[in-house]
Design an enzyme around this catalytic site. Sequence first.
Site, PDB file in Angstrom:
ATOM      1  N   GLU A   1       0.853  -1.202   0.000  1.00  0.00           N
ATOM      2  CA  GLU A   1       0.000   0.000   0.000  1.00  0.00           C
ATOM      3  C   GLU A   1       0.884   1.246   0.000  1.00  0.00           C
ATOM      4  O   GLU A   1       1.733   1.428   0.881  1.00  0.00           O
ATOM      5  CB  GLU A   1      -0.962   0.026   1.193  1.00  0.00           C
ATOM      6  CG  GLU A   1      -1.844   1.275   1.116  1.00  0.00           C
ATOM      7  CD  GLU A   1      -3.092   1.260   1.974  1.00  0.00           C
ATOM      8  OE1 GLU A   1      -3.536   0.177   2.380  1.00  0.00           O
ATOM      9  OE2 GLU A   1      -3.628   2.368   2.208  1.00  0.00           O
TER      10      GLU A   1
ATOM     11  N   GLU B   1       4.545   5.161   4.207  1.00  0.00           N
ATOM     12  CA  GLU B   1       3.939   6.472   4.484  1.00  0.00           C
ATOM     13  C   GLU B   1       5.001   7.332   5.186  1.00  0.00           C
ATOM     14  O   GLU B   1       5.499   6.940   6.234  1.00  0.00           O
ATOM     15  CB  GLU B   1       2.705   6.291   5.391  1.00  0.00           C
ATOM     16  CG  GLU B   1       2.065   7.573   5.880  1.00  0.00           C
ATOM     17  CD  GLU B   1       1.647   8.493   4.749  1.00  0.00           C
ATOM     18  OE1 GLU B   1       0.788   8.133   3.943  1.00  0.00           O
ATOM     19  OE2 GLU B   1       2.232   9.596   4.650  1.00  0.00           O
TER      20      GLU B   1
ATOM     21  N   ASP C   1       9.370   7.167   1.988  1.00  0.00           N
ATOM     22  CA  ASP C   1       8.976   7.314   0.592  1.00  0.00           C
ATOM     23  C   ASP C   1       8.892   5.941  -0.083  1.00  0.00           C
ATOM     24  O   ASP C   1       9.794   5.113   0.068  1.00  0.00           O
ATOM     25  CB  ASP C   1      10.050   8.176  -0.088  1.00  0.00           C
ATOM     26  CG  ASP C   1       9.628   8.712  -1.426  1.00  0.00           C
ATOM     27  OD1 ASP C   1       9.170   7.927  -2.272  1.00  0.00           O
ATOM     28  OD2 ASP C   1       9.781   9.924  -1.640  1.00  0.00           O
TER      29      ASP C   1
ATOM     30  N   ASP D   1      -2.038  12.083  -3.389  1.00  0.00           N
ATOM     31  CA  ASP D   1      -2.049  13.555  -3.379  1.00  0.00           C
ATOM     32  C   ASP D   1      -2.416  14.053  -4.776  1.00  0.00           C
ATOM     33  O   ASP D   1      -1.784  13.667  -5.760  1.00  0.00           O
ATOM     34  CB  ASP D   1      -0.674  14.092  -2.978  1.00  0.00           C
ATOM     35  CG  ASP D   1      -0.365  13.815  -1.510  1.00  0.00           C
ATOM     36  OD1 ASP D   1      -1.312  13.807  -0.697  1.00  0.00           O
ATOM     37  OD2 ASP D   1       0.818  13.604  -1.186  1.00  0.00           O
TER      38      ASP D   1
ATOM     39  N   LYS E   1      -2.726  21.834  -9.438  1.00  0.00           N
ATOM     40  CA  LYS E   1      -2.231  22.796 -10.437  1.00  0.00           C
ATOM     41  C   LYS E   1      -1.506  22.076 -11.574  1.00  0.00           C
ATOM     42  O   LYS E   1      -0.711  21.169 -11.322  1.00  0.00           O
ATOM     43  CB  LYS E   1      -1.242  23.766  -9.783  1.00  0.00           C
ATOM     44  CG  LYS E   1      -1.911  24.696  -8.793  1.00  0.00           C
ATOM     45  CD  LYS E   1      -0.906  25.653  -8.193  1.00  0.00           C
ATOM     46  CE  LYS E   1      -1.619  26.528  -7.184  1.00  0.00           C
ATOM     47  NZ  LYS E   1      -0.777  26.959  -6.098  1.00  0.00           N
TER      48      LYS E   1
ATOM     49  N   ASP F   1     -10.822  10.771  -6.057  1.00  0.00           N
ATOM     50  CA  ASP F   1     -12.032  11.579  -6.229  1.00  0.00           C
ATOM     51  C   ASP F   1     -11.789  12.729  -7.210  1.00  0.00           C
ATOM     52  O   ASP F   1     -12.621  13.615  -7.330  1.00  0.00           O
ATOM     53  CB  ASP F   1     -12.459  12.155  -4.868  1.00  0.00           C
ATOM     54  CG  ASP F   1     -11.356  12.990  -4.248  1.00  0.00           C
ATOM     55  OD1 ASP F   1     -10.201  12.511  -4.205  1.00  0.00           O
ATOM     56  OD2 ASP F   1     -11.618  14.136  -3.830  1.00  0.00           O
TER      57      ASP F   1
ATOM     58  N   THR G   1     -11.543   5.058   3.193  1.00  0.00           N
ATOM     59  CA  THR G   1     -10.467   5.695   3.960  1.00  0.00           C
ATOM     60  C   THR G   1     -10.887   7.090   4.429  1.00  0.00           C
ATOM     61  O   THR G   1     -11.924   7.617   4.033  1.00  0.00           O
ATOM     62  CB  THR G   1      -9.205   5.833   3.089  1.00  0.00           C
ATOM     63  OG1 THR G   1      -9.500   6.749   2.029  1.00  0.00           O
ATOM     64  CG2 THR G   1      -8.782   4.490   2.507  1.00  0.00           C
TER      65      THR G   1
ATOM     66  N   TYR H   1      -9.608   9.895   3.622  1.00  0.00           N
ATOM     67  CA  TYR H   1      -9.680  10.843   2.507  1.00  0.00           C
ATOM     68  C   TYR H   1     -10.916  10.601   1.660  1.00  0.00           C
ATOM     69  O   TYR H   1     -11.482  11.543   1.118  1.00  0.00           O
ATOM     70  CB  TYR H   1      -8.388  10.807   1.680  1.00  0.00           C
ATOM     71  CG  TYR H   1      -7.390  11.780   2.225  1.00  0.00           C
ATOM     72  CD1 TYR H   1      -6.574  11.428   3.291  1.00  0.00           C
ATOM     73  CD2 TYR H   1      -7.301  13.078   1.737  1.00  0.00           C
ATOM     74  CE1 TYR H   1      -5.683  12.328   3.844  1.00  0.00           C
ATOM     75  CE2 TYR H   1      -6.417  13.986   2.272  1.00  0.00           C
ATOM     76  CZ  TYR H   1      -5.602  13.619   3.324  1.00  0.00           C
ATOM     77  OH  TYR H   1      -4.730  14.522   3.870  1.00  0.00           O
ATOM     78  N   GLU H   2     -11.350   9.363   1.560  1.00  0.00           N
ATOM     79  CA  GLU H   2     -12.594   9.108   0.828  1.00  0.00           C
ATOM     80  C   GLU H   2     -13.773   9.719   1.585  1.00  0.00           C
ATOM     81  O   GLU H   2     -14.662  10.336   0.981  1.00  0.00           O
ATOM     82  CB  GLU H   2     -12.824   7.620   0.626  1.00  0.00           C
ATOM     83  CG  GLU H   2     -14.132   7.366  -0.103  1.00  0.00           C
ATOM     84  CD  GLU H   2     -14.247   5.963  -0.665  1.00  0.00           C
ATOM     85  OE1 GLU H   2     -13.661   5.707  -1.726  1.00  0.00           O
ATOM     86  OE2 GLU H   2     -14.920   5.129  -0.029  1.00  0.00           O
TER      87      GLU H   2
HETATM   88  C1  SAM Z   1      -4.247  12.320   0.274  1.00  0.00           C
HETATM   89  S1  SAM Z   1      -3.371  11.257   1.350  1.00  0.00           S
HETATM   90  C2  SAM Z   1      -4.337   9.745   1.346  1.00  0.00           C
HETATM   91  C3  SAM Z   1      -4.055   8.865   2.523  1.00  0.00           C
HETATM   92  C4  SAM Z   1      -4.826   7.530   2.560  1.00  0.00           C
HETATM   93  N1  SAM Z   1      -4.406   6.651   1.492  1.00  0.00           N
HETATM   94  C5  SAM Z   1      -6.304   7.752   2.527  1.00  0.00           C
HETATM   95  O1  SAM Z   1      -6.943   7.366   1.504  1.00  0.00           O
HETATM   96  O2  SAM Z   1      -6.866   8.308   3.489  1.00  0.00           O
HETATM   97  C6  SAM Z   1      -1.961  10.799   0.376  1.00  0.00           C
HETATM   98  C7  SAM Z   1      -0.853  10.158   1.186  1.00  0.00           C
HETATM   99  O3  SAM Z   1       0.209   9.737   0.343  1.00  0.00           O
HETATM  100  C8  SAM Z   1       1.418   9.939   1.031  1.00  0.00           C
HETATM  101  N2  SAM Z   1       2.521  10.030   0.059  1.00  0.00           N
HETATM  102  C9  SAM Z   1       2.786  11.050  -0.780  1.00  0.00           C
HETATM  103  N3  SAM Z   1       3.898  10.811  -1.485  1.00  0.00           N
HETATM  104  C10 SAM Z   1       4.349   9.588  -1.079  1.00  0.00           C
HETATM  105  C11 SAM Z   1       5.482   8.796  -1.429  1.00  0.00           C
HETATM  106  N4  SAM Z   1       6.377   9.220  -2.340  1.00  0.00           N
HETATM  107  N5  SAM Z   1       5.645   7.609  -0.811  1.00  0.00           N
HETATM  108  C12 SAM Z   1       4.740   7.182   0.107  1.00  0.00           C
HETATM  109  N6  SAM Z   1       3.652   7.896   0.484  1.00  0.00           N
HETATM  110  C13 SAM Z   1       3.466   9.082  -0.108  1.00  0.00           C
HETATM  111  C14 SAM Z   1       1.189  11.243   1.779  1.00  0.00           C
HETATM  112  O4  SAM Z   1       2.093  11.417   2.865  1.00  0.00           O
HETATM  113  C15 SAM Z   1      -0.260  11.115   2.227  1.00  0.00           C
HETATM  114  O5  SAM Z   1      -0.395  10.558   3.497  1.00  0.00           O
END
Ligand code: SAM
Length: 227
Positions: free
Chosen positions: A63, A88, A115, A137, A141, A173, A206, A208-209
């Site tokens: 994940e 994460e 990462d 994310d 933009k 979304d 989740t 965010y959903e």
């Molecule tokens: C908008 S959040 C969604 C979190 C979760 N998956 C949810 O649906 O609630 C996006 C997540 O991706 C993580 N993320 C962004 N770039 C990443 C990377 N290069 N490697 C791992 N995670 C990353 C961010 O830290 C953030 O927690």
Amino acid sequence: MTEVTERRNFYGRIRGKTLRASQKTYLAEGLEPLSLPDVTREANPSRAAIDLAFTGGRPLWLEIGFGGGEHLVHMADRHRDRFLLGCEPFVNGIAMLLGKVREADLDNLAIHPGDVRDLFDVLPDGAAEKAFLNYPDPWPKARHHRRRFVTPGYLAGLARVMAKGGEFRVATDIPDYVRQTREEVPAAGFDLVSDGAEPWSDWLSTRYEQKALREGRPPHYLTFRKR
Ligand SMILES: C[S@@+](CC[C@H](N)C(=O)[O-])C[C@H]1O[C@@H](n2cnc3c(N)ncnc32)[C@H](O)[C@@H]1O
């Protein structure tokens, strides 16, 4: 393999609100036992492939960006015959996951608190049977679209570590993210299997959903199969 000297830009957040005392305890006690060794550059500067013995022979599911960890813990609980590996970099999310793990009785979950590209460096070819990208994310933009996960750099790493026939699921979304996912993921070596408003049978919504639903943005789910 990625060059060891390469410097990567990470544009997301690593820290958020001050952690509660309980969350600090979770991190102090729970992070190290759950973290895979030999993933970071410091621990594994030659970026040697890691041994998958930690899975106990169970197929590996990955994940990417697990946020608060609700989907990751749900999947590990629901699929005990699989091994869930989550990554994460956001420390508040990691602390939330650790709180959930304390309440669950799981022996099939590990994390990389960083990462996903660190994992792409060191996972063996074809290591993952399934991968989840939930609410990545959005980088709305146009000049930031190249920071999205569904771009050739990230996707080449994912394609290498996915098994042939493996499944890649994307939930988002953001209509323009759907557009870019439909364009970029097939170009990276995946076939589109399904694409629509119906979630997977084992889906867990989740944070965010839930936020997207509250704000009137409908979810979209895409499934790909690695060629
Ligand atoms: C908008 S959040 C969604 C979190 C979760 N998956 C949810 O649906 O609630 C996006 C997540 O991706 C993580 N993320 C962004 N770039 C990443 C990377 N290069 N490697 C791992 N995670 C990353 C961010 O830290 C953030 O927690």
